[in-house]
Design a protein around this motif. Structure first.
Motif: not given
Length: 336
Positions: A135-151
């Motif tokens: 159908s198509g349609g509206l899209f709006h969003g974000v993708q964030l990358w967050v680091n993990l600590p070495a441990a």
């Protein structure tokens, strides 16, 4: 913009106005650059021009839309790997389906967030639902990358599906701004997202002419990205608009003000406020792998090529979705 809201902002718990604290100055205003992801959908690289040391523990963020797709236009990603960090997918408008090599998956839409801890690694795919493709349609969003600590780089993968109804809603003292605390803590109010690395993620909506000053942890960095509208950032009132990011210096509070007139399409100023406690660990990144050393990167690539990050489920692809990747295709989708 149907992200989680409330009928009466004044009835919500209030964020206190910071007293006797230093307002953070704006170090820079940068403009996102256009890029292409997955099967060809356009994104804005939200943190382009900001050095990774200033973002730590954040790595990058892509802003998708706001876009009105026609029938057959919505696209997703092919199957691809991740290791060593977390992806945070926040869907403001529209809908997206996630599947992975562990058999997990689900659908998020209209204010939902999926927090995926890749950890030791997996394969996954993100696609629009068949109904949206047709159908198509509206899209709006974000993708964030967050680091993990070495441990925590090699912990077992897991997910948090954070429904919009669980997001912590707050308002400014005068009711001119609505704040959605997705993860972390703001002025003693905690969001539903649990994080391995201490961060705070807030989506703020400011009505035209409204000013918002929020307390911010002094041991956190702070960056704000404008999702829609225009206004000013910092006590010094630096102009900022959709597609731009403000990097803040040290201090205990962050200030924004919405312009008194906005576009009819985006009547309010929409800001994503982010920050975290820097890990101050070495970063070695190669495409979808974020590790601490080159040796760990080489091992991640080898593990991926040998299928140790999981096996793609054998399913028939629906319209708008990508069929399981062959070994040759997996080689092709690795960053060069």
């Amino acid at each position: 913009m149907p992200a989680q809201s409330a009928d009466n902002w004044l009835a919500l718990p209030k964020v206190s106005r910071p007293l006797a604290t230093t307002d953070r100055q704006v170090l820079s205003i940068t403009t996102a650059v256009d890029g292409v992801e997955g099967e060809g959908f356009l994104v804005r690289r939200a943190f382009a021009g900001i050095h990774h040391h200033q973002l730590d523990p954040l790595i990058m963020m892509d802003h998708i839309g706001e876009v009105e797709y026609g029938p057959g236009e919505p696209k997703g990603t092919p199957w691809h790997p991740h290791r060593g960090f977390e992806t945070v997918t926040y869907v403001i408008d529209g809908e997206i389906v996630h599947r992975d090599s562990t058999g997990g998956g689900g659908t998020i839409k209209n204010g939902d967030t999926q927090w995926m801890t890749a950890g030791s690694g997996l394969l996954h795919i993100e696609t629009p639902p068949e109904s949206l493709v047709m159908s198509g349609g509206l899209f709006h969003g974000v993708q964030l990358w967050v680091n993990l600590p070495a441990a925590d780089k090699m912990i077992a993968p897991h997910y948090q599906d954070i429904r919009g109804s669980r997001v912590r809603l707050l308002s400014s003292p005068d009711g001119g701004a609505l704040l959605r605390v997705i993860a972390g803590e703001l002025d003693g109010h905690r969001g539903p997202g649990a994080t391995h690395t201490p961060i705070t993620m807030v989506h703020a909506t400011l009505r035209p002419g409204a000013q918002l000053t929020v307390p911010w942890r002094e041991d956190f960095n702070a960056v704000a990205y404008v999702l829609a509208g225009r206004g000013n950032a910092g006590a010094e009132q630096r102009p900022i608009r959709m597609g731009q990011a403000a990097l803040f210096g040290s201090g205990g509070a962050v200030t924004f003000k919405a312009s008194t007139t906005q576009d009819t399409r985006t009547p309010d100023l929409e800001v994503l406020l982010l920050g975290g406690k820097p890990l101050r660990e070495p970063i070695a990144q190669y495409g979808p792998f974020v590790m601490n050393t080159q040796a760990e990167l080489i091992q991640a690539i080898e593990d991926y090529k040998r299928g140790r990050l999981g096996t793609v489920p054998v399913t028939k692809a629906a319209p708008g979705q990508t069929a399981p990747a062959t070994e040759a295709q997996r080689e092709h989708h690795m960053p060069k």
